[in-house]
Design an enzyme around this catalytic site. Structure first.
Site, mmCIF file in Angstrom:
data_model
loop_
_atom_site.group_PDB
_atom_site.id
_atom_site.type_symbol
_atom_site.label_atom_id
_atom_site.label_comp_id
_atom_site.label_asym_id
_atom_site.label_seq_id
_atom_site.Cartn_x
_atom_site.Cartn_y
_atom_site.Cartn_z
ATOM 1 N N TYR A 2 38.099 62.931 32.834
ATOM 2 C CA TYR A 2 38.186 63.689 34.092
ATOM 3 C C TYR A 2 39.560 64.331 34.275
ATOM 4 O O TYR A 2 40.582 63.704 33.983
ATOM 5 C CB TYR A 2 37.961 62.762 35.289
ATOM 6 C CG TYR A 2 36.525 62.323 35.469
ATOM 7 C CD1 TYR A 2 35.514 63.251 35.733
ATOM 8 C CD2 TYR A 2 36.186 60.976 35.391
ATOM 9 C CE1 TYR A 2 34.193 62.833 35.906
ATOM 10 C CE2 TYR A 2 34.871 60.553 35.572
ATOM 11 C CZ TYR A 2 33.877 61.499 35.831
ATOM 12 O OH TYR A 2 32.591 61.086 36.001
ATOM 13 N N LYS B 279 39.341 29.102 45.194
ATOM 14 C CA LYS B 279 38.843 30.140 46.111
ATOM 15 C C LYS B 279 38.575 31.427 45.331
ATOM 16 O O LYS B 279 39.043 31.569 44.193
ATOM 17 C CB LYS B 279 39.881 30.386 47.212
ATOM 18 C CG LYS B 279 41.197 30.944 46.704
ATOM 19 C CD LYS B 279 42.276 30.897 47.785
ATOM 20 C CE LYS B 279 43.579 31.454 47.250
ATOM 21 N NZ LYS B 279 44.728 31.100 48.090
HETATM 22 C C1 LIG Z 1 45.809 30.487 47.411
HETATM 23 C C2 LIG Z 1 46.505 29.324 47.955
HETATM 24 C C3 LIG Z 1 47.172 28.424 47.116
HETATM 25 C C4 LIG Z 1 47.370 28.651 45.648
HETATM 26 O O1 LIG Z 1 48.349 29.621 45.452
HETATM 27 P P1 LIG Z 1 48.930 29.926 43.994
HETATM 28 O O2 LIG Z 1 50.048 30.857 44.228
HETATM 29 O O3 LIG Z 1 47.814 30.543 43.226
HETATM 30 O O4 LIG Z 1 49.337 28.628 43.420
HETATM 31 C C5 LIG Z 1 47.699 27.271 47.683
HETATM 32 N N1 LIG Z 1 47.596 27.049 49.012
HETATM 33 C C6 LIG Z 1 46.986 27.901 49.856
HETATM 34 C C7 LIG Z 1 46.932 27.604 51.305
HETATM 35 C C8 LIG Z 1 46.433 29.086 49.366
HETATM 36 O O5 LIG Z 1 45.845 29.933 50.201
#
Ligand SMILES: *Cc1c(COP(=O)(O)O)cnc(C)c1O
Length: 390
Positions: free
Chosen positions: A272, A39
């Site tokens: 700045y 994602k």
């Molecule tokens: C983002 C996510 C993961 C992965 O999480 P990590 O901490 O990066 O391993 C797994 N399951 C769901 C539902 C997520 O939203």
């Protein structure tokens, strides 16, 4: 599109990704399926390239947040199963089916909407059921008083004619905690999850093909939670406190170059607001990376970048497109010399701590104007710059 500049870039080391995948497979077992979480453009690493590499390595599933992210992967030729973790509007059910995507079902109302839409099309929608065991975000509520109602709702979704329920999952909210409380909380979440799917399977009369819950913290610390499939994100990219002990390597290195060098007298205000005043004759390098690239302004004056001559302190406010570093003790660093902001030798975990953040947020916020260069067998094999998604 390729960048015409040698300015700031992110190196994405596909060899490190391969190493991480293999190490995690060794840990979780050949019979446990592997879902790679890609994602948010694979946490900023580029979901298409990471997805392709994971497919090549033999991963079983990918997960994204939205249907847009999933369709991008399909359009770039990735054919493996893809789970959408977030909500999809019912108007998109035809696309979900056409693109062979797996949709998460989070409650009774959504299950009915998806069922209606799929029935209308005369097709089956592949789904995984999400259970809220304590994250208090998405999923069927199943705690204490809600247990029976929740289980009945899930069993009902499983019986719907046009929903092809392949899996069930939950998400841990504290699996990377180290205290007794976080351990108990995680065990409670896992116990509840097991009770839920056991009870649903009893009432529904089938078993879920894929039960899964292990995110990064659970993959590292709770092997009993692996079930049919593990679901790590951060670990795959080689960051966080468990990475080193598991033999994982950071996949991303953020790099830039020195664009200008000037010598300032003692007492000169830099950047700045003049928050930094030189306390000696100072050899200042300007590096073309700023908060618009993802080098957060809250890190102003806190971090050391890495040069071939060792660490160099970043001084003064970080600007939108550039910032300054003290090169007085790095005499061999010249205009055009390469500088590592974070990466193999300059830990993103430490940088995240100083930013009062987490490595997730830092890699996700490397902005789109930073080209990603993909390294395989030690050399650049591909480059991607997505200023506009065309
Ligand atoms: C983002 C996510 C993961 C992965 O999480 P990590 O901490 O990066 O391993 C797994 N399951 C769901 C539902 C997520 O939203």
């Amino acid at each position: 599109m390729k960048s015409t500049l040698r300015r700031t870039w992110a190196e994405i080391d596909l060899d490190a990704l391969e190493n991480n995948y293999r190490r995690l497979k060794e840990k979780t077992g050949q019979n446990t399926k592997f879902l790679g979480v890609v994602k948010a453009d694979a946490y900023g690493h580029g979901s298409v390239k990471i997805g392709r590499k994971l497919a090549e390595l033999g991963a079983d599933y990918l997960a994204v947040s939205s249907i847009d992210e999933a369709m991008e992967l399909r359009e770039s030729g990735i054919e493996m199963p893809i789970l959408i973790l977030g909500h999809t509007p019912k108007e998109q059910v035809a696309n979900l089916i056409d693109y062979k995507l797996t949709q998460t079902i989070t409650c009774k109302a959504k299950a009915m909407e998806y069922q209606d839409a799929a029935a209308h099309l005369g097709k089956q929608l592949k789904c995984h059921i999400k259970v809220d065991t304590g994250m208090s975000r998405l999923g069927y509520l199943v705690d204490d008083d809600c247990f029976d109602h929740g289980v009945e709702g899930i069993a009902e979704a499983c019986r719907m004619q046009n929903l092809d329920v392949e899996g069930i999952f939950t998400h841990f909210s504290m699996s990377d905690g180290e205290t007794q409380e976080t351990k108990e909380y995680t065990r409670h979440q896992f116990d509840l999850f097991q009770r839920v799917f056991t009870e649903v399977e009893k009432r529904w009369g089938h078993t879920f093909a894929i039960k899964h819950c292990a995110n990064t913290g659970a993959v590292a610390r709770y092997p009993e939670t692996y079930l049919d499939m593990v679901r790590p994100g951060l670990l795959l990219y080689g960051y966080g406190k468990y990475a080193e002990e598991l033999g994982l390597r950071p996949v991303m290195s953020l790099k830039t170059i020195v664009s200008t060098i000037k010598i300032y007298q003692k007492g000169t205000a830099v950047s700045y607001d003049g928050t930094y005043i030189t306390d000696k004759v100072t050899r200042v390098g300007v590096v073309p990376i700023g908060y618009a690239d993802g080098y957060h302004r809250c890190l102003s004056g806190k971090w050391k970048v890495l040069t071939a001559d060792g660490p160099a302190r970043q001084i003064g406010r970080i600007c939108m497109d550039m910032c300054m570093v003290d090169l007085t003790d790095c005499p061999n660093v010249d205009v055009d010399s390469e500088v590592e902001i974070f990466g193999k030798h300059n830990s993103i975990d430490e940088m995240a701590r100083l930013a009062d953040s987490i490595p997730y947020e830092l890699t996700c916020s490397i902005s789109k104007r930073v080209p990603r260069k993909y390294i395989q067998d030690g050399s650049v094999v591909d480059e991607e710059l997505l200023l506009r998604n065309m």
